[in-house]
Design a protein around this motif. Structure first.
Motif, short mmCIF file in Angstrom:
data_model
loop_
_atom_site.label_atom_id
_atom_site.label_comp_id
_atom_site.label_asym_id
_atom_site.label_seq_id
_atom_site.Cartn_x
_atom_site.Cartn_y
_atom_site.Cartn_z
N TYR A 152 -16.06 12.15 32.09
CA TYR A 152 -15.23 13.36 32.04
C TYR A 152 -15.97 14.64 32.43
O TYR A 152 -15.35 15.63 32.77
CB TYR A 152 -14.64 13.55 30.63
CG TYR A 152 -13.71 12.45 30.26
CD1 TYR A 152 -12.47 12.33 30.89
CD2 TYR A 152 -14.06 11.50 29.30
CE1 TYR A 152 -11.61 11.29 30.58
CE2 TYR A 152 -13.20 10.47 28.98
CZ TYR A 152 -11.99 10.37 29.62
OH TYR A 152 -11.13 9.34 29.32
N GLY A 153 -17.32 14.59 32.36
CA GLY A 153 -18.08 15.83 32.57
C GLY A 153 -18.31 16.17 34.03
O GLY A 153 -18.58 17.32 34.38
N LEU A 154 -18.25 15.19 34.91
CA LEU A 154 -18.54 15.47 36.31
C LEU A 154 -17.36 16.20 36.96
O LEU A 154 -16.21 15.78 36.79
CB LEU A 154 -18.82 14.17 37.09
CG LEU A 154 -20.01 13.29 36.67
CD1 LEU A 154 -20.29 12.26 37.75
CD2 LEU A 154 -21.26 14.10 36.39
N ASP A 155 -17.69 17.26 37.70
CA ASP A 155 -16.63 17.94 38.46
C ASP A 155 -16.12 16.99 39.55
O ASP A 155 -16.77 15.99 39.87
CB ASP A 155 -17.18 19.24 39.08
CG ASP A 155 -18.36 18.94 39.97
OD1 ASP A 155 -18.15 18.72 41.17
OD2 ASP A 155 -19.51 18.84 39.46
N ASN A 156 -14.98 17.30 40.12
CA ASN A 156 -14.35 16.38 41.09
C ASN A 156 -15.26 16.06 42.27
O ASN A 156 -15.31 14.91 42.72
CB ASN A 156 -13.03 16.96 41.61
CG ASN A 156 -11.95 16.87 40.53
OD1 ASN A 156 -12.10 16.11 39.57
ND2 ASN A 156 -10.89 17.66 40.69
N LYS A 157 -16.00 17.07 42.73
CA LYS A 157 -16.86 16.84 43.90
C LYS A 157 -17.97 15.85 43.55
O LYS A 157 -18.26 14.92 44.30
CB LYS A 157 -17.45 18.20 44.33
CG LYS A 157 -18.10 18.15 45.67
CD LYS A 157 -18.48 19.55 46.16
CE LYS A 157 -19.57 19.40 47.21
NZ LYS A 157 -20.55 20.45 47.14
N SER A 158 -18.58 16.03 42.40
CA SER A 158 -19.67 15.13 41.99
C SER A 158 -19.13 13.73 41.69
O SER A 158 -19.78 12.73 41.99
CB SER A 158 -20.38 15.67 40.75
OG SER A 158 -20.88 16.96 41.02
N PHE A 159 -17.96 13.68 41.12
CA PHE A 159 -17.37 12.36 40.83
C PHE A 159 -17.08 11.61 42.14
O PHE A 159 -17.34 10.41 42.25
CB PHE A 159 -16.09 12.52 40.00
CG PHE A 159 -15.67 11.24 39.34
CD1 PHE A 159 -16.27 10.82 38.15
CD2 PHE A 159 -14.70 10.42 39.90
CE1 PHE A 159 -15.89 9.63 37.54
CE2 PHE A 159 -14.32 9.23 39.31
CZ PHE A 159 -14.92 8.83 38.12
N ALA A 160 -16.59 12.35 43.13
CA ALA A 160 -16.33 11.73 44.44
C ALA A 160 -17.63 11.23 45.05
O ALA A 160 -17.68 10.18 45.68
CB ALA A 160 -15.64 12.74 45.35
N LEU A 161 -18.69 11.99 44.84
CA LEU A 161 -20.01 11.60 45.36
C LEU A 161 -20.49 10.33 44.64
O LEU A 161 -21.05 9.42 45.26
CB LEU A 161 -20.97 12.76 45.09
CG LEU A 161 -22.15 12.99 46.04
CD1 LEU A 161 -21.74 12.93 47.50
CD2 LEU A 161 -22.79 14.35 45.72
N ALA A 162 -20.27 10.28 43.34
CA ALA A 162 -20.67 9.09 42.57
C ALA A 162 -19.96 7.85 43.11
O ALA A 162 -20.54 6.77 43.21
CB ALA A 162 -20.32 9.30 41.10
#
Ligand code: PEP
Length: 275
Positions: A152-162
């Motif tokens: 839940y903590g990752l912003d959308n951009k970082s989550f997409a990167l993950a």
């Protein structure tokens, strides 16, 4: 269907001479295994050597951690960007041996994970409970807590990167690390399924895709029963990664398990099975 992934964590072991022999052996033996990716995570000072030996092989390499800082007056720290310069694919983050030394809170581990992602590295994010926590019936709560920032903590951009970089989760019960005692396949499956369902709370597609490794005294003698479980996508190996035969055999077993799963259930994705 998710490929299996077997990663060696060399910890504080190795020498230029020993590494040369081990890396060459892995390179010779691990080149045509169906359904398996293999990698080694070495001490920073040997990344250059790994790059030189493994660059034209099927084996990837990585670091055992990266700094929570990106640059500046932080003596002895090594940034994700620096590690990436050595051709690394992976970095471990949040290993329990780092958490135990009080060097890594969930917040710091998440910062490291973010730096890894933004440097183009695939993080292997480690979670797992202690024996007291398991005995106290808290295992899932502890793991959920460790996973919260990532889910839940990752912003959308970082989550997409993950998602793009295929972030990996390693479930490593602390009581099983380096002890010779491993979680039963059922215990591990239950936790892996729990972790996958947690990821599905944010992104179902990623939950299907993400590889969740088991770590904690995995070795050829117990690998098959663990790797046959539907949500165990591979292993993070400590001790067994230092012995060429053990690491190679574990990779072969992973390939065998993958082939069995592909044969019997080619559409296999998440089971969400709780055994
Ligand atoms: C580890 O430290 O990540 C680990 C799994 O070690 P071992 O295989 O020795 O238990």
């Amino acid at each position: 269907m998710r490929r299996k992934l077997v990663i060696g964590n060399w910890k504080l072991h190795g020498s230029l001479l020993e590494n040369q022999g081990l890396l060459n052996r892995l390179k010779q033996e691990l080149h045509d295994l169906e359904g398996v990716d293999a990698a080694v995570c070495l001490p920073y000072v040997y990344l250059y050597q790994a790059q030189a030996v493994l660059r034209d092989s099927a084996i990837a390499w990585g670091a055992q951690n990266v700094s929570q800082f990106t640059e500046g007056a932080y003596t002895s720290c090594i940034s994700a960007k620096m590690v990436a310069e050595f051709g690394c694919t992976y970095t471990i983050v949040g290993h329990s041996e780092r958490r135990a030394l009080k060097l890594e809170s969930n917040q710091v581990a998440t910062k490291r994970l973010l730096n890894a992602l933004h440097a183009g590295l695939t993080p292997i994010f480690c979670v797992g409970e202690t024996l007291d926590e398991r005995d106290g019936g808290m295992a899932e709560l502890i793991v959920r807590n460790q996973m919260l920032n990532v889910v839940y903590g990752l912003d959308n951009k970082s989550f997409a990167l993950a998602k793009k970089l295929n972030m990996v989760i390693a479930y490593e019960p602390v009581w099983a690390i380096g002890t010779g005692e491993h979680a039963t396949p059922e215990q591990a499956q239950r936790m892996h399924s729990f972790i996958r369902m947690m990821i599905a709370e944010r992104d179902r597609e990623f939950a299907e895709q993400i590889r969740i490794l088991y770590g904690g005294s995995m070795a050829p003698k117990n690998a098959e029963s663990l790797l046959n479980m539907p949500d165990i996508d591979g292993g993070l190996l400590g001790r067994a990664a230092l012995v060429a035969e053990d690491f190679i055999d574990t990779c072969r077993i992973a390939s065998h398990c993958w082939q069995q799963q592909a044969k019997f259930n080619p559409q296999a994705h998440t089971s969400a099975v709780i055994v």
